[in-house]
Design an enzyme around this catalytic site. Structure first.
Site, mmCIF file in Angstrom:
data_model
loop_
_atom_site.group_PDB
_atom_site.id
_atom_site.type_symbol
_atom_site.label_atom_id
_atom_site.label_comp_id
_atom_site.label_asym_id
_atom_site.label_seq_id
_atom_site.Cartn_x
_atom_site.Cartn_y
_atom_site.Cartn_z
ATOM 1 N N GLY A 14 35.423 31.512 42.504
ATOM 2 C CA GLY A 14 35.588 31.663 43.943
ATOM 3 C C GLY A 14 35.167 33.052 44.378
ATOM 4 O O GLY A 14 35.078 33.976 43.561
ATOM 5 N N CYS A 15 34.899 33.198 45.670
ATOM 6 C CA CYS A 15 34.435 34.501 46.157
ATOM 7 C C CYS A 15 35.532 35.540 46.046
ATOM 8 O O CYS A 15 35.304 36.636 45.528
ATOM 9 C CB CYS A 15 33.926 34.382 47.595
ATOM 10 S SG CYS A 15 35.067 33.592 48.741
ATOM 11 N N TYR A 16 36.739 35.232 46.490
ATOM 12 C CA TYR A 16 37.832 36.203 46.371
ATOM 13 C C TYR A 16 38.119 36.541 44.914
ATOM 14 O O TYR A 16 38.275 37.719 44.572
ATOM 15 C CB TYR A 16 39.097 35.683 47.046
ATOM 16 C CG TYR A 16 39.035 35.625 48.559
ATOM 17 C CD1 TYR A 16 38.723 36.763 49.295
ATOM 18 C CD2 TYR A 16 39.313 34.450 49.247
ATOM 19 C CE1 TYR A 16 38.690 36.720 50.695
ATOM 20 C CE2 TYR A 16 39.285 34.400 50.637
ATOM 21 C CZ TYR A 16 38.976 35.541 51.363
ATOM 22 O OH TYR A 16 38.951 35.492 52.727
ATOM 23 N N GLU A 26 32.791 40.632 51.973
ATOM 24 C CA GLU A 26 34.178 40.429 51.575
ATOM 25 C C GLU A 26 34.674 41.702 50.919
ATOM 26 O O GLU A 26 34.023 42.250 50.026
ATOM 27 C CB GLU A 26 34.220 39.270 50.575
ATOM 28 C CG GLU A 26 35.548 38.605 50.472
ATOM 29 C CD GLU A 26 35.413 37.312 49.697
ATOM 30 O OE1 GLU A 26 35.054 36.290 50.293
ATOM 31 O OE2 GLU A 26 35.633 37.356 48.482
#
Lengths: 336, 336, 336, 336
Positions: A148-150, A238
């Protein structure tokens, strides 16, 4: 002349799939063999995403011919991805799965956070696709679960501390641009809702939490964390701000930085920086910028990790993984 | 103590209707009697628009009791508005209609640009709701057709020239924030589509064109114009840049400004300015800022008009009209 | 192995110079030999622009050694550029000048719009650096005057009409992101001034006007135009909306499009499109997207041109020119 | 007829001072007697801030006549404010000081975080101007130290927990719009630096930290906290995300919400909400929106506080304080 490898992108009408297709399309060793989209079939990708300049037509996934594929990137929602991944593997196609379906190694955890798993028998085959942590295993994998990106930003920001067993307490406050919410139009992604605004979402349970905890534990620091994402008025980018209770609160900033320098020595896509990184610094790149600071008043480490959620957080990391899976130079097709 | 007047807003879940409701709610002489929404019935307005702080519940339009209404603001799409307007008028309720249904005085023009008119018999009753041009007629009207946002800015920016018969040629390049596109979520209003972008739309035929031409002709300058709107990455605000071929190209900037000063002397919501106006100057106000310039090289006048598309361009102008229709101070409920 | 060519960028601390340096730095045939900045000397470029990842140190221009330079890009303000350009040429260094000093072929026009020219004797040597118009001359030039950003978009958008002698009247309404205003911090470029705003500037006389008129006349359509730029809340990107009175107003949209297709056949960086182009489509590329439409009601052509003001509008066009000046593939170093 | 009270704003050319002046100008009981600015003297305020529509001319502070002033708002930087405050008090003028000079009750703490205090003898006279905590004391004060913007949001978000002695550990991750950085133009506030970006600043020591700790301790929860602000691409608005270690980690979300409901019962400008508040919900208002959540996995409370940094975070809170100091209705002049 080196053989070119056919790669398909399934679910290419969404943000993650479309960028994956664009990166494959300009890659020196991969050929973009096919792109699929149930809703968009019959449209060329450049009608949806003019700036990618990929003229290939989207086809219905049912018409995908896996015969000449070396690999596929699956850009489906969780639960929808697993059955398709299973079919591709069976057809001998290597897979990078962008969904959450094969990221969690523990079935029980998956079922607690996502629900019934459609293909639990494949969990054991999957390698967690963070090259900085699992480079060797990725090279030998037929199924890579793209993080996932996070988790990408957070795990990279914390891995050196985790490996040293230093993390005893953890709060991660994450900030994301709107592309992270995907392409589907809703009140939440309407320009007027986001503009001049900032707010948290999915409090207190965001599904990236167990993925981060899994990797921190695997590295050496089991911890139950608080993870809180916020939506920001920007498109890509992000930033994770990590507040870390340290096993040894007297560790100095210099010691922390030395730890990071050693851990990431030679890593091509990690940028250690003393300045406070902004997401603009890594926009449209595969870099993760990391900066570690010490708060002497509380003894906490404060670590920032900045990525482009669509690039290192998703699509360019998928390319990095594919490069590894096919024995190519890890940086191929990712240079600015 | 002055009697309070009950006002309903029909279609209050959209941007224009919701702001109309909020302005009625804080108005010293109007009571917000009811707000309707077919899709949103049962929800309180502050769930959809927290910042308006209007706790009233949306009801289904079929449940609206017109018995105690003095007036209604109808915030429906064109063609959907006219039948509802007809019912309200029949029930003795004065109406400000935010749609295009009663703005065009010529049925043929309406049908050319919109289609079959649902209530042509009422066209003759409607007054075009631009107070700066039709103050007296509005005061006596039972049906006011609230102008479109672009026409409001453009007609106000050009009326002094039009009345002097000076306009021989006209290009209007308009720029609008995203709220002008309405609340419905689509690819076009997704944050990621709009952010860092600007583009034109509805080229070469935007439906506000005949409305502007009608009023310029009525004022004294019949002209066939080119009107091109653009979507900008901001939420509220609209700027029209008007390029005017002049009957007498030697008219000086000073003469033009004197013309405007005289035309708008005493107008409470017109701001004549020598500086180039930005939409930020009029955000969340009922003002229209106007600045007229002369291009000595071409002989053209260049006139800028800036409004908040949701306020003077829609909802606060509706309040201004209601004030006039009920003999109240025109500024009531509109002060900053 | 092909020889590498040393290129210096003078004035590399500004937006245009810094991007020029970054593009030279990643170019396969050019070496970034030196970057200069009087105020920034001693700083490495990546401290000012982390995302360009150019570690080279800025030096004082007085310390520049021209001995090993094949070429230089001069990113100075007008009037400051000319003397430096003269010195470089004298030292045998080819120059792409980003300033306005050598764009106007008529000294009188320069003096009317800019003031006293510091090196009028060189005007005759300069070639206007728009490759789509002057490819052959650029290839043989030692001094190329890189076009302004607005002229780049406008001239490319109008050249096919100009060559056909079709333009009789012209209004250009231009919209630019804030990077076009340069890096110097002021009230006008403060985030709070720009955000949620749009306004015109330099009305009615922007200095890009004579540059555009010069090239339209040279192509075949002498015209006195109205040119009005606007500042938008975005960072990079420029859209020109051109309203063109046609010698033959009955020319159809299809005929216009055929004219463009023929004029730009084979051009690598011109994108003709029927959709309305947004600046996002060309962000961080050397493309100019052009779309021509006909307004049948007025007989006007409406032509849109979209570029990235820092790329095709400045720095990447400078690279394109350098490629031509050294006989290289025109696209070298510009691929996405 | 009630007497009107003359109020001056010193330092009215900055964002905080200008909005203070605008709010005084539209206040039903205060007269805007004078506005000062050393750099802007001779300019009318509406040239700097057209949207406030305050035509009064800025004067040099040396020309300020305190004779007819009932009160003054001082919008100076810390250290510059204290001497001016001293003079005003001596002249019998009540003061709301927007600077940090009188917020800290402990001189040593001030000197540790700011430096030598210019008027330590007045510290004891100052009341901390958070009406929700010190309403009675403010009513009797001649000097009110208006809280910092971050402390306003944070202290209000945490006061109920602090009073209950529940806070044992605290991380505050704060997000602010660019107006919080003030009006002076710099690389950091340039549109191009902020747009599409987010980053932290002043890590690990922001001067609002001791102010927050002072008030939490005074309320009943002495704690050493980590406070990290971030700059966001929006103009006005501030969100604090507070991660609270609880003395009793088993306290339920319902119990926490009951605590807040009781603590803020009857408070006109506190909005308790179950939804996650965005800064857009409170834009251009005196409201502080607060939402408390429980993270059952870690036992932490997560509390969000949203304000407009220029309104409740600065200028409208100053008006609220002035209302109290003169025995007026606390809400006067603050209604939307």
């Amino acid at each position: 002349v080196a053989e070119r490898l056919g790669v398909a992108v399934l679910g290419a009408s969404g943000y993650a799939g479309a960028l994956s297709a664009a990166l494959i399309d300009r890659h020196p060793r991969f050929d973009l063999a096919a792109i699929t989209s149930r809703s968009g079939a019959g449209t060329s990708l450049d009608r949806l995403y003019p700036h990618y300049r990929v003229g290939l037509e989207l086809i219905d996934p049912d018409e995908l011919d896996t015969g000449e594929l070396a690999a596929a990137i699956v850009a489906y929602p969780h639960m929808a991805a697993a059955p398709v991944v299973a079919q591709l593997l069976e057809a001998g196609v290597k897979v990078v799965d962008l969904s959450a379906d094969f990221r969690l190694r523990d079935l029980g955890t998956y079922e607690e956070w996502y629900g019934h798993h459609p293909a639990p028998e494949l969990i054991g085959d999957a390698v967690y696709g963070l090259p900085e942590l699992y480079r060797a295993a990725i090279a030998g994998a037929r199924l890579v679960a793209n993080p996932g990106c996070y988790p990408t930003a957070t795990i990279l920001a914390l891995a050196p501390l985790a490996r040293a067993g230093l993390i005893t307490d953890l709060v991660v406050d994450a900030k994301s641009g709107v592309s992270g919410a995907g392409r589907s139009a809703s009140d939440a992604t309407h320009f007027v809702s986001v503009d001049e605004n900032v707010k948290a979402y999915k409090v207190p349970r965001h599904r990236h939490t167990p993925e981060i905890e899994q990797e921190l534990a695997a590295a050496g620091s089991p911890v139950t964390m608080t993870f809180t994402p916020h939506l920001l008025p920007l498109d890509q980018g992000e930033l994770v701000s990590c507040y870390v209770g340290l096993r040894d609160p007297d560790t100095s900033e210099a010691e922390l930085r030395a730890l990071y320098a050693e851990a990431y020595s030679g890593e091509p896509w990690i940028e250690l920086t003393e300045r406070l990184p902004g997401v603009r610094d890594v926009r449209e790149t595969n870099y993760c910028a990391i900066s570690v600071h010490k708060d002497p008043r509380t003894g906490r480490a404060i670590v920032f990790g900045a990525i482009d959620n669509l690039w290192k957080g998703t699509a360019s990391q998928a390319i990095q993984n594919l490069n590894l899976m096919f024995g190519l130079d890890e940086d191929l097709g990712l240079a600015p």
